[in-house]
Design a protein around this motif. Structure first.
Motif, short mmCIF file in Angstrom:
data_model
loop_
_atom_site.label_atom_id
_atom_site.label_comp_id
_atom_site.label_asym_id
_atom_site.label_seq_id
_atom_site.Cartn_x
_atom_site.Cartn_y
_atom_site.Cartn_z
N ASP A 1 0.83 -1.20 0.00
CA ASP A 1 0.00 0.00 0.00
C ASP A 1 0.87 1.26 0.00
OD1 ASP A 1 -2.40 1.47 0.09
OD2 ASP A 1 -2.31 1.60 2.27
N ARG A 2 1.93 1.25 0.77
CA ARG A 2 2.84 2.40 0.82
C ARG A 2 3.43 2.67 -0.57
NH1 ARG A 2 8.80 2.60 3.22
NH2 ARG A 2 9.15 4.85 3.15
N ILE A 3 3.78 1.61 -1.27
CA ILE A 3 4.35 1.75 -2.61
C ILE A 3 3.32 2.32 -3.58
CG2 ILE A 3 5.20 0.43 -4.59
CD1 ILE A 3 6.54 -1.46 -2.47
N ILE A 4 2.11 1.75 -3.56
CA ILE A 4 1.07 2.20 -4.49
C ILE A 4 0.70 3.66 -4.24
CG2 ILE A 4 -1.30 1.83 -5.26
CD1 ILE A 4 0.79 -0.28 -6.18
N ARG A 5 0.63 4.06 -2.98
CA ARG A 5 0.31 5.46 -2.67
C ARG A 5 1.41 6.40 -3.15
NH1 ARG A 5 -4.09 6.09 0.88
NH2 ARG A 5 -4.83 4.13 1.77
N ALA A 6 2.66 5.96 -3.05
CA ALA A 6 3.78 6.80 -3.50
C ALA A 6 3.80 6.93 -5.02
CB ALA A 6 5.09 6.23 -2.99
N VAL A 7 3.49 5.84 -5.72
CA VAL A 7 3.44 5.90 -7.18
C VAL A 7 2.33 6.86 -7.62
CG1 VAL A 7 2.99 4.57 -9.28
CG2 VAL A 7 4.39 3.58 -7.46
N ASN A 8 1.17 6.70 -7.00
CA ASN A 8 0.05 7.64 -7.21
C ASN A 8 -0.30 7.82 -8.68
OD1 ASN A 8 -1.96 9.40 -6.37
ND2 ASN A 8 -0.62 11.20 -6.48
N ARG A 9 -0.46 6.70 -9.37
CA ARG A 9 -0.89 6.72 -10.76
C ARG A 9 -2.25 6.02 -10.87
NH1 ARG A 9 3.49 7.40 -14.36
NH2 ARG A 9 5.01 8.76 -13.32
N LYS A 10 -3.10 6.53 -11.71
CA LYS A 10 -4.44 5.97 -11.87
C LYS A 10 -4.40 4.52 -12.32
CE LYS A 10 -8.85 6.88 -14.20
NZ LYS A 10 -9.56 7.76 -15.17
N ASN A 11 -3.40 4.15 -13.11
CA ASN A 11 -3.37 2.81 -13.68
C ASN A 11 -2.44 1.87 -12.91
OD1 ASN A 11 -0.92 3.94 -14.50
ND2 ASN A 11 -0.99 3.00 -16.54
N VAL A 12 -2.11 2.18 -11.67
CA VAL A 12 -1.28 1.31 -10.83
C VAL A 12 -2.04 1.00 -9.55
CG1 VAL A 12 0.91 1.01 -9.64
CG2 VAL A 12 0.84 2.29 -11.79
#
Length: 290
Positions: free
Chosen positions: A168-179
């Motif tokens: 979750d920490r990684i996905i929030r940092a990426v912060n892209r609609k398609n990730v």
């Protein structure tokens, strides 16, 4: 929720053409296509034939499986040939996905892939930075193909990303609609035999792109691994707890059967795929997910 089949389940006894026919017959809504089985299919068939099948079938393609990352990928220290090989694999999956109407690609964080090679050696902060960098760069490419990247944590100690909170920490940092995520019940369980799936409710619900519903055999810790996966109506994973927490997120997407159990590969693909559908449908009905 929609019923899906992952080709790993009968990988050792079937092929893509057979899987398409049997999944259609069984009643699955989606199929997840393995890249290696796709390559084998294309030795005698064309992408056009595959696209035609999906155009006329109730069965639809979901995610391509899978791209296995390594820490240096797309960095200044990356090996050029190694990068070219993995990028070609990714682009191959994206090109076929675009042609057949698939919009998802499973992305697996860096693993120590040898079962006898010991745990993954790496710093959590470096892993975080590596995954953010790689997913961000792949996101730019995937956007052109209208592809969503499904990041899959794997809970055993050979994985670099083992928990929902780390992913979750990684996905929030990426912060892209398609990730976003693919959550696999057994891969979550592998992290210390975790059977409390309440952390699912902490992620952004619209970032859950796919789900794998799988249990596992009761074995000693040192024998736990992907080959011990089993259908969701048996085994050690608290599937009801997983589905209960998943429902609370509002998720209504696909739920897929993905095993790598060699015992299933000794059976006829008709038997494996029929049982995969029956056990998945039964468990989803019991939990009022369909």
């Amino acid at each position: 929720m929609k019923l899906s089949y992952n080709e790993a389940t009968a990988k050792g006894c079937s092929d893509l053409l057979t899987d398409l026919e049997l999944c259609e017959k069984a009643g699955f809504d989606y199929i997840e296509i393995r890249l290696d089985m796709l390559e084998e299919y294309l030795r005698e068939h064309t992408v056009g034939e595959l696209a035609k099948f999906f155009k006329t079938s109730r069965l639809k393609p979901h995610a391509m499986n899978a791209l296995y990352l390594y820490p240096e990928f797309l960095s200044d220290s990356d090996d050029a040939e190694k990068q070219r090989e993995l990028m070609n694999e990714f682009l191959f999956g994206c090109e076929v996905s675009k042609a057949i109407g698939s919009h998802y690609f499973i992305i697996v964080p860096p693993l120590q892939r040898d079962p006898l090679g010991g745990p993954f050696i790496g710093d959590k902060e470096k892993t975080f930075a590596d995954c953010v960098r790689i997913l961000s760069k792949l996101s730019d490419i995937a956007e052109y193909y209208d592809i969503n990247l499904c990041f899959e944590l794997v809970g055993f100690n050979r994985s670099s990303v083992r928990s929902i909170s780390e992913a979750d920490r990684i996905i929030r940092a990426v912060n892209r609609k398609n990730v976003g995520f693919v959550f696999d019940s057994y891969n979550i369980y592998l992290n210390g035999r975790l059977n409390d799936f309440s952390q699912l409710q902490a992620v952004e619900p619209d970032k859950i792109f796919a789900v794998h519903l799988i249990s596992g055999l009761e074995v000693p810790d040192e024998e736990m691994g992907q080959d011990k996966r089993c259908f969701c109506d048996r085994g050690v994973v608290d599937i009801d707890n997983f589905l209960g927490n998943l429902k609370k997120t509002g998720y209504q997407g696909m739920v897929s059967v993905e095993t790598f159990n060699p015992d299933y590969w000794k059976q006829a693909p008709q038997q494996v795929i029929h049982e995969a559908f029956q056990t998945l449908e039964k468990k989803l009905l019991e939990n009022k997910c369909i």
